[in-house]
Design a protein around this motif. Structure first.
Motif, PDB file in Angstrom:
ATOM      1  N   MET A 274       0.843  -1.203   0.000  1.00 40.92           N
ATOM      2  CA  MET A 274       0.000   0.000   0.000  1.00 40.92           C
ATOM      3  C   MET A 274       0.876   1.250   0.000  1.00 40.92           C
ATOM      4  O   MET A 274       1.845   1.337   0.757  1.00 40.92           O
ATOM      5  CB  MET A 274      -0.899   0.009   1.247  1.00 40.92           C
ATOM      6  N   LEU A 275       0.519   2.185  -0.848  1.00 37.60           N
ATOM      7  CA  LEU A 275       1.155   3.499  -0.801  1.00 37.60           C
ATOM      8  C   LEU A 275       0.075   4.526  -1.108  1.00 37.60           C
ATOM      9  O   LEU A 275      -0.396   4.641  -2.243  1.00 37.60           O
ATOM     10  CB  LEU A 275       2.310   3.630  -1.800  1.00 37.60           C
ATOM     11  N   LEU A 276      -0.329   5.252  -0.082  1.00 36.98           N
ATOM     12  CA  LEU A 276      -1.383   6.242  -0.208  1.00 36.98           C
ATOM     13  C   LEU A 276      -0.782   7.634  -0.376  1.00 36.98           C
ATOM     14  O   LEU A 276       0.107   8.033   0.385  1.00 36.98           O
ATOM     15  CB  LEU A 276      -2.274   6.235   1.037  1.00 36.98           C
ATOM     16  N   LEU A 277      -1.298   8.356  -1.362  1.00 41.02           N
ATOM     17  CA  LEU A 277      -0.973   9.767  -1.529  1.00 41.02           C
ATOM     18  C   LEU A 277      -2.161  10.560  -1.010  1.00 41.02           C
ATOM     19  O   LEU A 277      -3.277  10.424  -1.518  1.00 41.02           O
ATOM     20  CB  LEU A 277      -0.730  10.099  -2.999  1.00 41.02           C
ATOM     21  N   ALA A 278      -1.954  11.368   0.021  1.00 41.63           N
ATOM     22  CA  ALA A 278      -3.028  12.152   0.622  1.00 41.63           C
ATOM     23  C   ALA A 278      -2.819  13.629   0.348  1.00 41.63           C
ATOM     24  O   ALA A 278      -1.695  14.137   0.465  1.00 41.63           O
ATOM     25  CB  ALA A 278      -3.096  11.910   2.126  1.00 41.63           C
ATOM     26  N   VAL A 279      -3.895  14.316  -0.028  1.00 41.44           N
ATOM     27  CA  VAL A 279      -3.846  15.762  -0.258  1.00 41.44           C
ATOM     28  C   VAL A 279      -5.078  16.393   0.373  1.00 41.44           C
ATOM     29  O   VAL A 279      -6.137  15.779   0.448  1.00 41.44           O
ATOM     30  CB  VAL A 279      -3.785  16.119  -1.759  1.00 41.44           C
ATOM     31  N   ASP A 280      -4.915  17.650   0.829  1.00 43.37           N
ATOM     32  CA  ASP A 280      -6.056  18.396   1.349  1.00 43.37           C
ATOM     33  C   ASP A 280      -5.815  19.885   1.118  1.00 43.37           C
ATOM     34  O   ASP A 280      -4.755  20.401   1.464  1.00 43.37           O
ATOM     35  CB  ASP A 280      -6.256  18.127   2.839  1.00 43.37           C
ATOM     36  N   THR A 281      -6.818  20.541   0.535  1.00 45.66           N
ATOM     37  CA  THR A 281      -6.760  21.990   0.330  1.00 45.66           C
ATOM     38  C   THR A 281      -8.053  22.655   0.813  1.00 45.66           C
ATOM     39  O   THR A 281      -8.431  23.709   0.331  1.00 45.66           O
ATOM     40  CB  THR A 281      -6.530  22.332  -1.156  1.00 45.66           C
ATOM     41  N   ALA A 282      -8.722  22.037   1.770  1.00 39.57           N
ATOM     42  CA  ALA A 282      -9.992  22.562   2.266  1.00 39.57           C
ATOM     43  C   ALA A 282      -9.814  23.720   3.233  1.00 39.57           C
ATOM     44  O   ALA A 282     -10.777  24.420   3.542  1.00 39.57           O
ATOM     45  CB  ALA A 282     -10.789  21.451   2.947  1.00 39.57           C
ATOM     46  N   THR A 283      -8.593  23.904   3.730  1.00 37.13           N
ATOM     47  CA  THR A 283      -8.281  24.974   4.673  1.00 37.13           C
ATOM     48  C   THR A 283      -7.114  25.770   4.106  1.00 37.13           C
ATOM     49  O   THR A 283      -6.611  25.454   3.020  1.00 37.13           O
ATOM     50  CB  THR A 283      -7.898  24.387   6.041  1.00 37.13           C
ATOM     51  N   PRO A 284      -6.633  26.797   4.792  1.00 34.27           N
ATOM     52  CA  PRO A 284      -5.455  27.517   4.292  1.00 34.27           C
ATOM     53  C   PRO A 284      -4.200  26.644   4.149  1.00 34.27           C
ATOM     54  O   PRO A 284      -3.256  27.035   3.456  1.00 34.27           O
ATOM     55  CB  PRO A 284      -5.240  28.608   5.346  1.00 34.27           C
ATOM     56  N   ALA A 285      -4.184  25.471   4.768  1.00 32.17           N
ATOM     57  CA  ALA A 285      -3.034  24.577   4.655  1.00 32.17           C
ATOM     58  C   ALA A 285      -3.094  23.773   3.359  1.00 32.17           C
ATOM     59  O   ALA A 285      -4.070  23.077   3.097  1.00 32.17           O
ATOM     60  CB  ALA A 285      -2.979  23.628   5.841  1.00 32.17           C
ATOM     61  N   VAL A 286      -2.047  23.896   2.559  1.00 34.79           N
ATOM     62  CA  VAL A 286      -1.868  23.038   1.381  1.00 34.79           C
ATOM     63  C   VAL A 286      -0.978  21.897   1.859  1.00 34.79           C
ATOM     64  O   VAL A 286       0.209  22.088   2.113  1.00 34.79           O
ATOM     65  CB  VAL A 286      -1.206  23.805   0.226  1.00 34.79           C
ATOM     66  N   THR A 287      -1.552  20.711   2.010  1.00 31.62           N
ATOM     67  CA  THR A 287      -0.845  19.647   2.711  1.00 31.62           C
ATOM     68  C   THR A 287      -0.865  18.347   1.915  1.00 31.62           C
ATOM     69  O   THR A 287      -1.886  17.977   1.328  1.00 31.62           O
ATOM     70  CB  THR A 287      -1.430  19.478   4.137  1.00 31.62           C
ATOM     71  N   VAL A 288       0.291  17.668   1.898  1.00 28.95           N
ATOM     72  CA  VAL A 288       0.497  16.452   1.108  1.00 28.95           C
ATOM     73  C   VAL A 288       1.257  15.445   1.963  1.00 28.95           C
ATOM     74  O   VAL A 288       2.146  15.824   2.737  1.00 28.95           O
ATOM     75  CB  VAL A 288       1.311  16.749  -0.167  1.00 28.95           C
ATOM     76  N   ALA A 289       0.938  14.172   1.831  1.00 36.56           N
ATOM     77  CA  ALA A 289       1.672  13.138   2.557  1.00 36.56           C
ATOM     78  C   ALA A 289       1.620  11.820   1.805  1.00 36.56           C
ATOM     79  O   ALA A 289       0.702  11.566   1.019  1.00 36.56           O
ATOM     80  CB  ALA A 289       1.103  12.950   3.963  1.00 36.56           C
ATOM     81  N   LEU A 290       2.610  10.980   2.070  1.00 36.36           N
ATOM     82  CA  LEU A 290       2.645   9.600   1.587  1.00 36.36           C
ATOM     83  C   LEU A 290       2.622   8.673   2.793  1.00 36.36           C
ATOM     84  O   LEU A 290       3.333   8.904   3.781  1.00 36.36           O
ATOM     85  CB  LEU A 290       3.917   9.338   0.778  1.00 36.36           C
ATOM     86  N   HIS A 291       1.812   7.616   2.714  1.00 37.64           N
ATOM     87  CA  HIS A 291       1.685   6.655   3.816  1.00 37.64           C
ATOM     88  C   HIS A 291       1.769   5.252   3.233  1.00 37.64           C
ATOM     89  O   HIS A 291       1.078   4.939   2.259  1.00 37.64           O
ATOM     90  CB  HIS A 291       0.349   6.850   4.520  1.00 37.64           C
ATOM     91  N   ASP A 292       2.604   4.401   3.815  1.00 33.80           N
ATOM     92  CA  ASP A 292       2.812   3.062   3.256  1.00 33.80           C
ATOM     93  C   ASP A 292       1.942   1.992   3.889  1.00 33.80           C
ATOM     94  O   ASP A 292       2.163   0.792   3.687  1.00 33.80           O
ATOM     95  CB  ASP A 292       4.289   2.669   3.341  1.00 33.80           C
ATOM     96  N   GLY A 293       0.933   2.422   4.648  1.00 35.38           N
ATOM     97  CA  GLY A 293       0.069   1.463   5.323  1.00 35.38           C
ATOM     98  C   GLY A 293       0.483   1.203   6.754  1.00 35.38           C
ATOM     99  O   GLY A 293      -0.307   0.699   7.555  1.00 35.38           O
ATOM    100  N   THR A 294       1.719   1.573   7.060  1.00 34.78           N
ATOM    101  CA  THR A 294       2.225   1.412   8.429  1.00 34.78           C
ATOM    102  C   THR A 294       2.564   2.755   9.060  1.00 34.78           C
ATOM    103  O   THR A 294       2.264   3.001  10.230  1.00 34.78           O
ATOM    104  CB  THR A 294       3.480   0.518   8.438  1.00 34.78           C
TER     105      THR A 294
END
Length: 222
Positions: free
Chosen positions: A1-21
């Protein structure tokens, strides 16, 4: 598993990768006016920091809001594009849930983010993983009595201390928390059908600021 997460719903432009662990790489920048300019370069830097290419991603996680119209749709369109290009699922989560998860509180509390117009987007939680009300948008004074005595997480608490005196962190959204929450839900077999995820469509709660002027004259060819 490799999840790419993004969120721009608030003033924070935020990105992360998570490998399931655990979180592999993450980046956040707080700038309410440059979501479209900042998001894709942030994705590139996060992938580079992890030493990975975009085609390694097996799923996309996106905060669906609530949030202001323009900023929110940047993250959702980007997530949908990645999902289509890579042929991977796109998992929607309420952005408030990411802040709740990051707060890690065990008892009842509230998450409140800035909705502008002297309002907040908010929801109530029994704990960091359990939201017990639907997201709403209200003026702080209108809900102060309903949430009295509860800790309030997010920028809304910081902006309106008279209504939310027990402010708690974090103030800003984190895609790392959103990704970790999604990984937990996926490991437990969560889906849109089970209610664990939301469809990747925007949760606006109110109409966009930009509207067609009244008495607009439509000109058609003769």
């Amino acid at each position: 598993m490799l999840l790419l997460a993004v969120d721009t719903a608030t003033p924070a432009v935020t990105v992360a990768l998570h490998d399931g662990t655990s979180v592999v790489a993450q980046e956040s920048q707080v700038d309410a006016r440059r979501h479209g300019e900042l998001l894709l370069p942030a994705v590139d830097r996060v992938l580079s920091a992890a030493g990975l290419k975009l085609d390694a991603v097996t799923g996309v996680v996106v905060g669906v809001g609530p949030g202001p119209y323009t900023g929110l749709r940047v993250g959702l369109v980007t997530a949908a594009t990645f999902g289509s290009a890579l042929g991977v699922p796109v998992h929607g989560l309420c952005s408030l849930d990411g802040l709740a998860y990051a707060a890690g509180l065990d008892g009842p509390f509230v998450v409140a983010t800035d909705a502008r117009r002297k309002e907040v987007y908010w929801a109530r939680y029994d704990d960091a993983r359990t939201r017990v009300t639907e997201p709403a948008v209200d003026r702080p004074a209108e809900i102060a009595e309903r949430v009295a005595g509860l800790p309030v997480v997010g920028a809304g608490a910081v902006l309106y201390p008279e209504a939310f005196p027990d402010a708690r962190g974090p103030e800003h959204q984190s895609a790392a928390a959103l990704a970790a929450l999604a990984a937990e839900k996926l490991a437990a077999g969560g889906s849109v059908e089970s209610g664990a995820f939301l469809p990747p469509v925007p949760l606006y709660l109110r109409r966009p600021d930009a509207q067609v002027p009244k008495n607009y004259k439509v000109v058609t060819p003769k």
